[in-house]
Design an enzyme around this catalytic site. Structure first.
Site, short mmCIF file in Angstrom:
data_model
loop_
_atom_site.label_atom_id
_atom_site.label_comp_id
_atom_site.label_asym_id
_atom_site.label_seq_id
_atom_site.Cartn_x
_atom_site.Cartn_y
_atom_site.Cartn_z
CE LYS A 174 -1.70 3.33 2.52
NZ LYS A 174 -1.92 4.29 1.50
CD GLU A 249 13.98 2.37 9.44
OE1 GLU A 249 14.32 3.49 9.90
OE2 GLU A 249 14.63 1.34 9.63
CB CYS A 283 13.16 10.29 7.12
SG CYS A 283 14.13 9.36 5.94
CD GLU A 384 9.56 14.16 10.81
OE1 GLU A 384 8.47 13.62 11.07
OE2 GLU A 384 10.47 13.59 10.19
P1 NAP Z 1 2.30 8.97 7.30
O1 NAP Z 1 1.21 9.95 7.28
O2 NAP Z 1 2.63 8.30 8.58
O3 NAP Z 1 1.94 7.89 6.18
C1 NAP Z 1 2.81 6.84 5.84
C2 NAP Z 1 2.00 5.71 5.21
O4 NAP Z 1 1.11 5.17 6.20
C3 NAP Z 1 1.12 6.16 4.05
O5 NAP Z 1 1.06 5.14 3.10
C4 NAP Z 1 -0.23 6.34 4.73
O6 NAP Z 1 -1.33 6.24 3.85
C5 NAP Z 1 -0.21 5.16 5.69
N1 NAP Z 1 -1.15 5.27 6.81
C6 NAP Z 1 -1.72 6.39 7.32
N2 NAP Z 1 -2.54 6.06 8.34
C7 NAP Z 1 -2.47 4.72 8.49
C8 NAP Z 1 -3.07 3.79 9.39
N3 NAP Z 1 -3.92 4.17 10.34
N4 NAP Z 1 -2.78 2.47 9.25
C9 NAP Z 1 -1.91 2.05 8.31
N5 NAP Z 1 -1.32 2.89 7.41
C10 NAP Z 1 -1.58 4.21 7.51
O7 NAP Z 1 3.68 9.61 6.78
P2 NAP Z 1 3.92 10.49 5.48
O8 NAP Z 1 3.33 11.83 5.69
O9 NAP Z 1 3.54 9.72 4.27
O10 NAP Z 1 5.52 10.59 5.48
C11 NAP Z 1 6.21 11.51 6.24
C12 NAP Z 1 6.77 10.87 7.49
O11 NAP Z 1 7.53 9.73 7.15
C13 NAP Z 1 7.72 11.78 8.25
O12 NAP Z 1 7.46 11.68 9.63
C14 NAP Z 1 9.09 11.20 7.91
O13 NAP Z 1 10.09 11.46 8.87
C15 NAP Z 1 8.78 9.75 7.83
N6 NAP Z 1 9.81 9.06 7.05
C16 NAP Z 1 10.70 8.28 7.73
C17 NAP Z 1 11.71 7.63 7.04
C18 NAP Z 1 12.69 6.75 7.76
O14 NAP Z 1 13.33 5.95 7.11
N7 NAP Z 1 12.86 6.87 9.06
C19 NAP Z 1 11.80 7.77 5.64
C20 NAP Z 1 10.87 8.59 5.00
C21 NAP Z 1 9.87 9.22 5.71
P3 NAP Z 1 -1.97 7.58 3.17
O15 NAP Z 1 -0.91 8.19 2.36
O16 NAP Z 1 -3.10 7.01 2.40
O17 NAP Z 1 -2.40 8.45 4.32
#
Ligand code: NAP
Length: 493
Positions: A174, A249, A283, A384
């Site tokens: 997904k 992550e 990230c 963040e």
């Molecule tokens: P996010 O809002 O947490 O979403 C990540 C993924 O999870 C998306 O596919 C999202 O779907 C899905 N999701 C949302 N709610 C969910 C739920 N209740 N159950 C299961 N899946 C769910 O994060 P983002 O805004 O896409 O990305 C930014 C974040 O990612 C930042 O905090 C960044 O630091 C972190 N990040 C970390 C790393 C690392 O390696 N540490 C790398 C890259 C990014 P939808 O898109 O459909 O909402």
């Protein structure tokens, strides 16, 4: 406008409900990149069923053969690199040189995975008993749920999917709702390269529906998630109900230290790239600059000057240095942190507003922003932001710099610029982060090295390199007794 589909059990299909959602260009919000299925639980159910059935055959395919397929995946990605990068820029905004880098990371990951097919080393260990042979080997686990964010739409899915497949697992994927097009191309390529039906499935739709349904499902054995700490905690809680193996992550609040003996030009290039590359939406982005007081004024005046010269725009244009935020919500978050910073008493050195005028009005642009007079206890120094906002903190010593750097709940990436080898080694020892760069910015991971954070950036698993193969396989211990008699461990030794 292209209509995209899910890929379940080797077939392209719409959501059972027939519902769809739009994917738009953040540099030009009126442009629709594609229409995607808005799937639900029933679509996830079908994908998991297909993956479960396919697992029984895929796990028996020799790992080198699985690796050969991934080698072909890398070859196809190489041939389509430019086209994929353009699509990625259109759907999430970062500049073309960076989206090409994103695809290249996927290619590197494919070739690394292909080579791992001929390793996947186990152990042979002497037995404590005569005429007995001990070994441990890695075996596939089952169905892997893969949930990814939008900021590295190709690289991050490949970090997870390629090792998952190489180890003999099947996948239900997904992708983020903001980047479904790049994810679909990846699945197209996997299918073209010869991944059998049911082994790779993609289900588009919202995190609350599709993501939840994957994580909560009894038949999903492991979940690999990259995204925010907030959602990561929910996934960890939900996954624990069926005792899934879960790799997380999560967020970061990365810092670059610049000591008074640093090569300042090098450190300037580093912080500009670390803070404003990918519009600060990495990230590993540099969100804090920890700057020695002896070089503070000189460094800041050049940094602000160079930041003001960065050109905002559509990432497809060669003149653009910084693309848009991924969506309106992210831009609002960035601006709300600017308001928080001002209320907390920090001073804006540049930026602090949305990007306006001409074509900038069509998308979600935000000016590269720098705060000075930031103290370590401020929210802009701890939380963040995930946008082009840099907080600068003044320090007097290495010890103070490391204390400030460590003073967050996160621990992903870190960097120090110094010519003093003793200080560099102290920083390596004392910084609490999964990654530390010496004389290089906080961003720049290589596919064959471990990647992961400590503290609330993750839960102890590592992606990248050889370490990710630990997550996607489990150990089987084997004892072969060829003595012809009963030998009792610990008793007959
Ligand atoms: P996010 O809002 O947490 O979403 C990540 C993924 O999870 C998306 O596919 C999202 O779907 C899905 N999701 C949302 N709610 C969910 C739920 N209740 N159950 C299961 N899946 C769910 O994060 P983002 O805004 O896409 O990305 C930014 C974040 O990612 C930042 O905090 C960044 O630091 C972190 N990040 C970390 C790393 C690392 O390696 N540490 C790398 C890259 C990014 P939808 O898109 O459909 O909402």
């Amino acid at each position: 406008m292209k209509k995209y589909q899910n890929f379940i059990n080797g077939k392209w299909c719409d959501a059972k409900s027939g519902k769809t959602f739009e994917n738009r260009n953040p540099a030009n919000w009126s442009e629709i990149v594609g229409i995607f299925p808005k799937s639900g639980k029933e679509d996830v159910e079908e994908a998991i069923k297909a993956a479960r059935t396919a697992f029984e055959k895929w796990r028996l395919v020799p790992a080198p053969k699985r690796g050969d397929i991934l080698k072909t995946v890398g070859d196809i990605m190489s041939a389509r690199k430019e086209e994929i990068a353009k699509l990625m820029t259109r759907e999430m905004g970062k500049v073309l040189t960076e989206t090409k880098g994103d695809v290249q990371e996927g290619i590197d990951t494919a070739y690394y995975a292909a080579s791992e097919g001929r390793r996947l080393f186990g152990h042979t260990v002497p037995s404590e008993l005569p005429n007995k042979f001990n070994m441990a080997m890695r075996v596939p686990i089952g169905v892997a749920g893969i949930i990814t964010p939008w900021n590295f739409p190709m690289a991050i899915p490949t970090w997870k999917i390629f090792p998952a497949l190489l180890c003999g697992n099947t996948v239900v994927f997904k992708p983020a709702s903001d980047t479904p097009a790049t994810a679909t191309v990846l699945v197209e390529i996997l299918a073209e390269a010869g991944v059998p039906e049911g082994v790779i499935n993609i289900v588009h739709g919202g995190g609350g529906e599709v993501g939840n349904a994957i994580v909560g499902h009894q038949e999903v054995d492991l979940v690999s998630f990259t995204g925010s700490t907030e959602i990561g905690i929910k996934i960890s809680e939900m996954g624990s109900k069926t005792l899934k193996r879960v790799s997380l992550e999560l967020g970061g609040k990365n810092a670059q230290i610049v000591m008074d003996d640093a090569d300042l030009n090098l450190a300037l290039d580093g912080v500009l790239w670390g803070a404003f590359g990918t519009t600060g939406q990495r990230c590993t982005a540099t969100s804090r600059l920890i700057l020695h007081e002896k070089v503070f004024d000189k460094f800041m005046s050049i940094l602000v000057d160079r930041t003001k010269k960065l050109r905002l725009g559509d990432g497809l244009l060669p003149t653009t240095d910084v693309g848009p935020c991924v969506n309106e919500g992210q831009r609002q978050t960035d601006h709300s942190y600017v308001e928080i910073g001002l209320k907390e008493g920090a001073k804006l050195a540049c930026g602090g507003d949305i990007g306006k005028g001409g074509d900038l009005d069509k998308g979600w642009f935000y000016q590269p922003t720098i705060f000075t007079e930031v103290t370590p206890n401020m929210r802009i120094a701890k939380e963040e932001i995930f946008g082009p906002v840099l907080s600068v903190i003044r320090i007097k010593s290495l010890e103070e710099a490391i204390n400030v750097l460590n003073d967050t709940i996160y621990g992903l990436s870190s960097s120090i610029y110094t010519k003093n080898v003793n200080d560099a080694f102290r920083a390596i020892r004392d910084i609490k982060a999964g990654i530390t760069y010496i004389n290089a910015p906080t961003i720049g991971a290589e596919a064959h090295m471990p990647f992961g954070g400590v503290k609330q950036t993750g839960n102890g698993h590592c992606e990248g390199g050889w370490t990710v193969y630990e997550f996607f396989s489990e150990w089987k211990t084997i004892y072969i007794d060829y003595s012809g008699g009963l030998q009792r461990a610990q008793i007959d030794t």
